[in-house]
Design a protein around this motif. Structure first.
Motif, short mmCIF file in Angstrom:
data_model
loop_
_atom_site.label_atom_id
_atom_site.label_comp_id
_atom_site.label_asym_id
_atom_site.label_seq_id
_atom_site.Cartn_x
_atom_site.Cartn_y
_atom_site.Cartn_z
N VAL A 117 0.93 -1.19 0.12
CA VAL A 117 0.10 -0.04 -0.03
C VAL A 117 0.86 1.19 -0.06
CG1 VAL A 117 -1.92 1.34 1.05
CG2 VAL A 117 -1.80 -1.36 1.31
N ASP A 118 0.59 2.04 -0.89
CA ASP A 118 1.36 3.36 -0.98
C ASP A 118 0.37 4.46 -0.56
OD1 ASP A 118 4.13 2.41 -1.91
OD2 ASP A 118 2.78 1.71 -3.56
N ALA A 119 1.15 5.83 -0.04
CA ALA A 119 0.12 7.01 -0.15
C ALA A 119 -0.93 7.26 -1.29
CB ALA A 119 0.93 8.13 0.05
N ASP A 120 -2.13 7.49 -0.91
CA ASP A 120 -3.24 7.73 -1.79
C ASP A 120 -3.72 6.70 -2.39
OD1 ASP A 120 -3.12 10.42 -1.09
OD2 ASP A 120 -1.64 10.89 -2.59
N ASP A 121 -3.16 5.52 -2.21
CA ASP A 121 -3.93 4.22 -2.90
C ASP A 121 -5.31 4.23 -2.13
OD1 ASP A 121 -1.82 3.54 -4.56
OD2 ASP A 121 -1.04 1.75 -3.14
N ILE A 122 -6.14 3.56 -2.94
CA ILE A 122 -7.57 3.36 -2.20
C ILE A 122 -7.52 1.68 -1.66
CG2 ILE A 122 -10.14 3.38 -2.71
CD1 ILE A 122 -9.58 5.66 -4.58
N VAL A 123 -8.05 1.47 -0.56
CA VAL A 123 -8.48 0.28 0.05
C VAL A 123 -9.74 0.29 0.30
CG1 VAL A 123 -7.97 -1.32 2.02
CG2 VAL A 123 -6.05 -0.07 1.10
N ASN A 145 -1.78 -0.71 8.74
CA ASN A 145 -0.53 -0.57 7.87
C ASN A 145 -1.23 0.58 6.81
OD1 ASN A 145 2.05 -0.74 6.39
ND2 ASN A 145 0.66 -1.75 5.03
N ALA A 146 -2.26 0.22 6.34
CA ALA A 146 -2.81 1.31 5.26
C ALA A 146 -3.07 2.50 5.61
CB ALA A 146 -4.12 0.62 4.56
N ALA A 147 -3.79 2.63 6.90
CA ALA A 147 -3.93 4.02 7.54
C ALA A 147 -2.48 4.75 7.79
CB ALA A 147 -4.57 3.78 8.86
N GLU A 148 -1.61 3.96 8.15
CA GLU A 148 -0.22 4.47 8.42
C GLU A 148 0.51 5.17 7.17
OE1 GLU A 148 1.84 1.54 10.32
OE2 GLU A 148 1.13 2.05 12.19
N LEU A 178 -15.12 1.43 11.17
CA LEU A 178 -15.76 2.86 10.97
C LEU A 178 -14.39 3.89 11.38
CD1 LEU A 178 -19.19 2.97 12.51
CD2 LEU A 178 -18.57 3.09 9.95
N GLN A 179 -13.68 3.44 12.43
CA GLN A 179 -12.40 4.30 12.92
C GLN A 179 -11.30 4.34 11.80
OE1 GLN A 179 -11.77 2.27 16.64
NE2 GLN A 179 -12.46 4.35 17.85
N PHE A 180 -11.22 2.98 11.03
CA PHE A 180 -10.18 3.05 9.84
C PHE A 180 -10.60 3.93 8.83
CE2 PHE A 180 -8.89 -0.97 11.98
CZ PHE A 180 -7.46 -0.65 12.16
N ALA A 181 -11.96 3.96 8.55
CA ALA A 181 -12.58 4.65 7.37
C ALA A 181 -12.36 5.96 7.03
CB ALA A 181 -14.05 4.07 7.10
N ASP A 182 -12.12 6.44 5.77
CA ASP A 182 -12.18 7.98 5.31
C ASP A 182 -13.44 8.13 4.60
OD1 ASP A 182 -9.32 8.78 5.92
OD2 ASP A 182 -8.92 7.14 4.57
N MET A 183 -14.08 7.06 4.14
CA MET A 183 -15.60 7.20 3.65
C MET A 183 -16.30 5.70 3.92
SD MET A 183 -16.33 7.63 -0.43
CE MET A 183 -17.93 8.00 -1.05
N VAL A 184 -17.40 5.89 4.30
CA VAL A 184 -18.48 4.67 4.36
C VAL A 184 -19.31 4.82 3.24
CG1 VAL A 184 -20.09 3.57 5.83
CG2 VAL A 184 -17.94 4.80 6.90
N VAL A 185 -19.40 3.38 2.55
CA VAL A 185 -20.59 3.49 1.52
C VAL A 185 -21.71 2.39 2.08
CG1 VAL A 185 -20.78 2.90 -0.89
CG2 VAL A 185 -18.99 3.94 -0.25
N THR A 186 -22.78 2.94 1.99
CA THR A 186 -23.93 1.83 2.72
C THR A 186 -25.07 1.81 1.55
OG1 THR A 186 -25.05 3.92 3.58
CG2 THR A 186 -23.38 2.82 4.99
N ARG A 187 -25.99 0.80 1.94
CA ARG A 187 -27.38 0.82 1.25
C ARG A 187 -28.36 1.13 2.18
NH1 ARG A 187 -25.89 -5.66 0.14
NH2 ARG A 187 -25.60 -5.32 2.28
N SER A 188 -29.40 1.43 1.79
CA SER A 188 -30.52 2.05 2.80
C SER A 188 -30.77 0.73 3.79
CB SER A 188 -31.71 2.46 1.99
OG SER A 188 -31.39 3.77 1.57
N GLY A 189 -30.71 -0.33 3.30
CA GLY A 189 -31.28 -1.48 3.71
C GLY A 189 -30.17 -1.95 4.99
N ASP A 190 -29.28 -1.38 5.05
CA ASP A 190 -28.00 -1.83 5.90
C ASP A 190 -28.52 -1.32 7.22
OD1 ASP A 190 -26.36 -2.92 4.22
OD2 ASP A 190 -25.40 -1.03 3.91
#
Length: 293
Positions: A117-123, A145-148, A178-190
């Motif tokens: 993982v490198d800076a600005d990669d997307i996980v 590691n990805a967050a660091e 959630l603490q790791f995430a920069d973005m959360v993607v949900t569905r209304s049913g979740d």
């Protein structure tokens, strides 16, 4: 170029017709889950994509890895174990409550080297894979590691009570994710499955998710809208699609990921996006979904 690393479950969906009152009927099968299908869409779009997960050395595992390879997704980080079988889901049209999961993992965990993982990669990670106690220690190390390294981390907090452990047992994992995430993607049913029967996207974001993750995108496939939540801002944009819900949600995840790259949204700026950029994020994602025929 920003790499995209998708960590998720390798599974096959086997779909039964709505009418099974017959001695014989036709089944369909296809690679399952938003993560697998979004990875394939992103690979087709020319992004550098790698899938991290596990699949048995059985025919189902061959189907999954072959599917990813055909769509330009690297499979070198998929552990091909010899004990157990690749997961499959039995789905019944118009009967969501009848979904059955078949999983058999003899080993205690998986054995592979996580992608670099490198800076600005997307996980991207989520769903059952992010809650499986066998995988949890290795996944947590990878996300740390990805967050660091300042990767942009996207979490999909899917939870199906009929297929997975009690929500009280996995809620600590969901909150840590959630603490790791920069973005959360949900569905209304979740939301009802995770936060209670009365939970809505708005209330779930304000009362729970925003404390951990400032940026949330919710896909409402039944009404054809995508909503972006960021602090006090909410932007909702319609889209059109004739795809099945699973396909719509996979396309939406790919659309949002592609838009993050096109708009230069990263770990460093995800918490401070102006309203205009949020509108562009929603608009570009909606256009992407609507353009998929």
């Amino acid at each position: 170029m920003r790499k995209i690393i998708v960590a998720g479950e390798c599974s096959l969906d086997i779909v039964f017709p709505a009418d099974t009152a017959s001695d014989t009927f036709s089944l369909t099968a296809h690679p399952g889950g938003r993560l697998l299908n979004a990875a394939a869409i992103l690979g087709d779009c020319g992004h550098t994509v790698e899938f991290a997960g596990e699949a048995s050395r059985d025919l189902t595992g061959d189907i999954i890895t072959g599917f990813l390879a055909r769509h330009n997704v690297s499979t070198r980080s998929i552990d091909r174990y010899t004990a157990g079988v690749t997961p499959a889901y039995f789905l019944f049209e118009n009967r969501d409550e009848a979904t059955v999961a078949m999983r058999s993992h003899v080993t205690e965990g998986f054995d592979f080297i996580w992608p670099r993982v490198d800076a600005d990669d997307i996980v991207i990670f989520g769903s059952y894979f992010a809650l499986d106690k066998r995988i949890r220690p290795n996944l947590t190390d990878f996300l740390t590691n990805a967050a660091e390294r300042k990767a942009t981390i996207i979490y999909l907090p899917g939870f199906l009570s009929k297929l997975e452990p009690s929500i009280t047992k996995v809620m600590p994992f969901i909150l840590e994710n959630l603490q790791f995430a920069d973005m959360v993607v949900t569905r209304s049913g979740d939301f009802a499955n995770i936060f209670g029967a009365d939970a809505t996207p708005e209330s779930s974001y304000r009362d729970h998710i925003s404390f951990y993750t400032r940026l949330m995108a919710n896909v409402d496939d039944s009404n054809g809208t995508i909503s972006i939540y960021h602090g006090k801002d909410t932007v909702t944009t319609p889209f059109t699609s004739d795809k099945e819900p699973l396909q719509v949600n996979a396309i939406a995840l790919a659309a949002l990921t592609d838009a993050l790259i096109q708009l230069g949204i990263t770990h460093d700026n995800a918490d401070s996006l102006p309203s205009g950029l949020l509108r562009m994020l929603a608009s570009q994602a909606a256009d992407f979904i609507s353009s998929r025929k």
